[in-house]
Design an enzyme around this catalytic site. Sequence first.
Site, PDB file in Angstrom:
ATOM      1  N   GLY A   1       0.824  -1.207   0.000  1.00 34.23           N
ATOM      2  CA  GLY A   1       0.000   0.000   0.000  1.00 34.23           C
ATOM      3  C   GLY A   1       0.854   1.252   0.000  1.00 34.23           C
TER       4      GLY A   1
ATOM      5  N   SER B   1      -5.126  -0.234  13.730  1.00 33.93           N
ATOM      6  CA  SER B   1      -6.023   0.909  13.884  1.00 33.93           C
ATOM      7  C   SER B   1      -6.517   0.944  15.321  1.00 33.93           C
ATOM      8  CB  SER B   1      -7.216   0.763  12.936  1.00 33.93           C
ATOM      9  OG  SER B   1      -8.229   1.700  13.243  1.00 33.93           O
TER      10      SER B   1
ATOM     11  N   THR C   1      -5.529  10.991   5.630  1.00 36.56           N
ATOM     12  CA  THR C   1      -5.016  10.394   4.393  1.00 36.56           C
ATOM     13  C   THR C   1      -6.212  10.226   3.456  1.00 36.56           C
ATOM     14  OG1 THR C   1      -5.384   8.127   5.171  1.00 36.56           O
ATOM     15  CG2 THR C   1      -3.239   9.125   5.685  1.00 36.56           C
ATOM     16  N   GLU C   2      -6.107   9.322   2.497  1.00 30.98           N
ATOM     17  CA  GLU C   2      -7.238   9.010   1.621  1.00 30.98           C
ATOM     18  C   GLU C   2      -8.243   8.074   2.291  1.00 30.98           C
ATOM     19  OE1 GLU C   2      -5.560   7.276  -1.865  1.00 30.98           O
ATOM     20  OE2 GLU C   2      -4.798   9.166  -2.650  1.00 30.98           O
TER      21      GLU C   2
ATOM     22  N   TYR D   1     -15.290  -3.539   9.746  1.00 29.67           N
ATOM     23  CA  TYR D   1     -13.957  -2.941   9.731  1.00 29.67           C
ATOM     24  C   TYR D   1     -13.252  -3.171  11.065  1.00 29.67           C
ATOM     25  CZ  TYR D   1     -10.167   0.429   9.662  1.00 29.67           C
ATOM     26  OH  TYR D   1      -8.921   1.006   9.749  1.00 29.67           O
TER      27      TYR D   1
ATOM     28  N   VAL E   1      -2.892  -7.237  -3.100  1.00 25.37           N
ATOM     29  CA  VAL E   1      -2.599  -8.177  -2.017  1.00 25.37           C
ATOM     30  C   VAL E   1      -3.724  -9.178  -1.787  1.00 25.37           C
ATOM     31  CG1 VAL E   1      -1.068  -6.535  -0.856  1.00 25.37           C
ATOM     32  CG2 VAL E   1      -3.494  -6.650  -0.187  1.00 25.37           C
TER      33      VAL E   1
ATOM     34  N   PRO F   1      -3.045   3.431  14.804  1.00 24.29           N
ATOM     35  CA  PRO F   1      -3.321   4.866  14.810  1.00 24.29           C
ATOM     36  C   PRO F   1      -4.798   5.172  15.050  1.00 24.29           C
ATOM     37  CG  PRO F   1      -2.316   4.108  12.725  1.00 24.29           C
ATOM     38  CD  PRO F   1      -2.828   2.919  13.452  1.00 24.29           C
TER      39      PRO F   1
ATOM     40  N   ASN G   1       1.038  -2.652   5.383  1.00 25.49           N
ATOM     41  CA  ASN G   1       0.260  -1.414   5.494  1.00 25.49           C
ATOM     42  C   ASN G   1      -1.029  -1.443   4.685  1.00 25.49           C
ATOM     43  OD1 ASN G   1      -0.155   1.647   5.769  1.00 25.49           O
ATOM     44  ND2 ASN G   1       0.119   1.392   3.563  1.00 25.49           N
TER      45      ASN G   1
END
Length: 253
Positions: free
Chosen positions: A10, A141, A189-190, A154, A62, A184, A88
């Site tokens: 990634g 995460s 980010t995106e 998720y 991946v 994190p 990542n």
Amino acid sequence: MSKKTVFITGASAGIGEACARTFAREGYDLLLAARRIDRLEALAAQLMHDFGTSAYTLALDVRDADEVSTAFNNIPEHWRQVDVLVNNAGLSQGLDPIYEGDIGDWDRMIDTNIKGLLYITRTVVPGMVARKQGHIINIGSIAAKEVYPKGNVYCATKHAVDALTQGMRIDLLDKHIKVTAIHPGMVETEFSEVRFKGDTERAAAVYDRIAPLLAEDIAEAAWFAASRPKHVNVNDMVIMPTMQATATIAIRE
């Protein structure tokens, strides 16, 4: 002494791209994988110019086990001597209650966040085992540590990443391979744009009136873990913006 090699998945944007820049700055050769090969090639050229580092780019999904194995095993031998693996590649799709969830979204998250991590690990880590050295850094995460409304699948995938990291650490202990998880909180980010499938207005609202983490913050954490002495392993890192306490509690000013 030959330079060390880091393999980052990634790597075309966000935390992966920031990790590439940080490890290039520190003198690593870069094995970079992502689906957007044009971005990877531009990044590799820039890092060669800025730091004189060598890079090898892989157009890679991946989620495809055969593609992962074939691509990795067909690169030059010296590029397969991976010292640090940064798992990542990952994403979130949708934000719906479980009874309204899109099964396609579920599949994309499970296939990328869990199975993709496994496919890469299964392909790369036997080389580390043979050499009895290496370091795996899994990007998780805050969703690995708590479950938030409408985050269901998720959060489940990131809980799985946390569990797999712990399992890897046990299985690889006698092989002298380090294993680290970095979790994190809010990072600009995106990520949100991908979650909301291109809805930039909704994505922008996530970061409104708050100072989120930057991709570079997580890259520096990854470098910190990778740069510790041989006898030190950073098992687990949870990194949050100062303005965020939990996945759902933050201040906006």
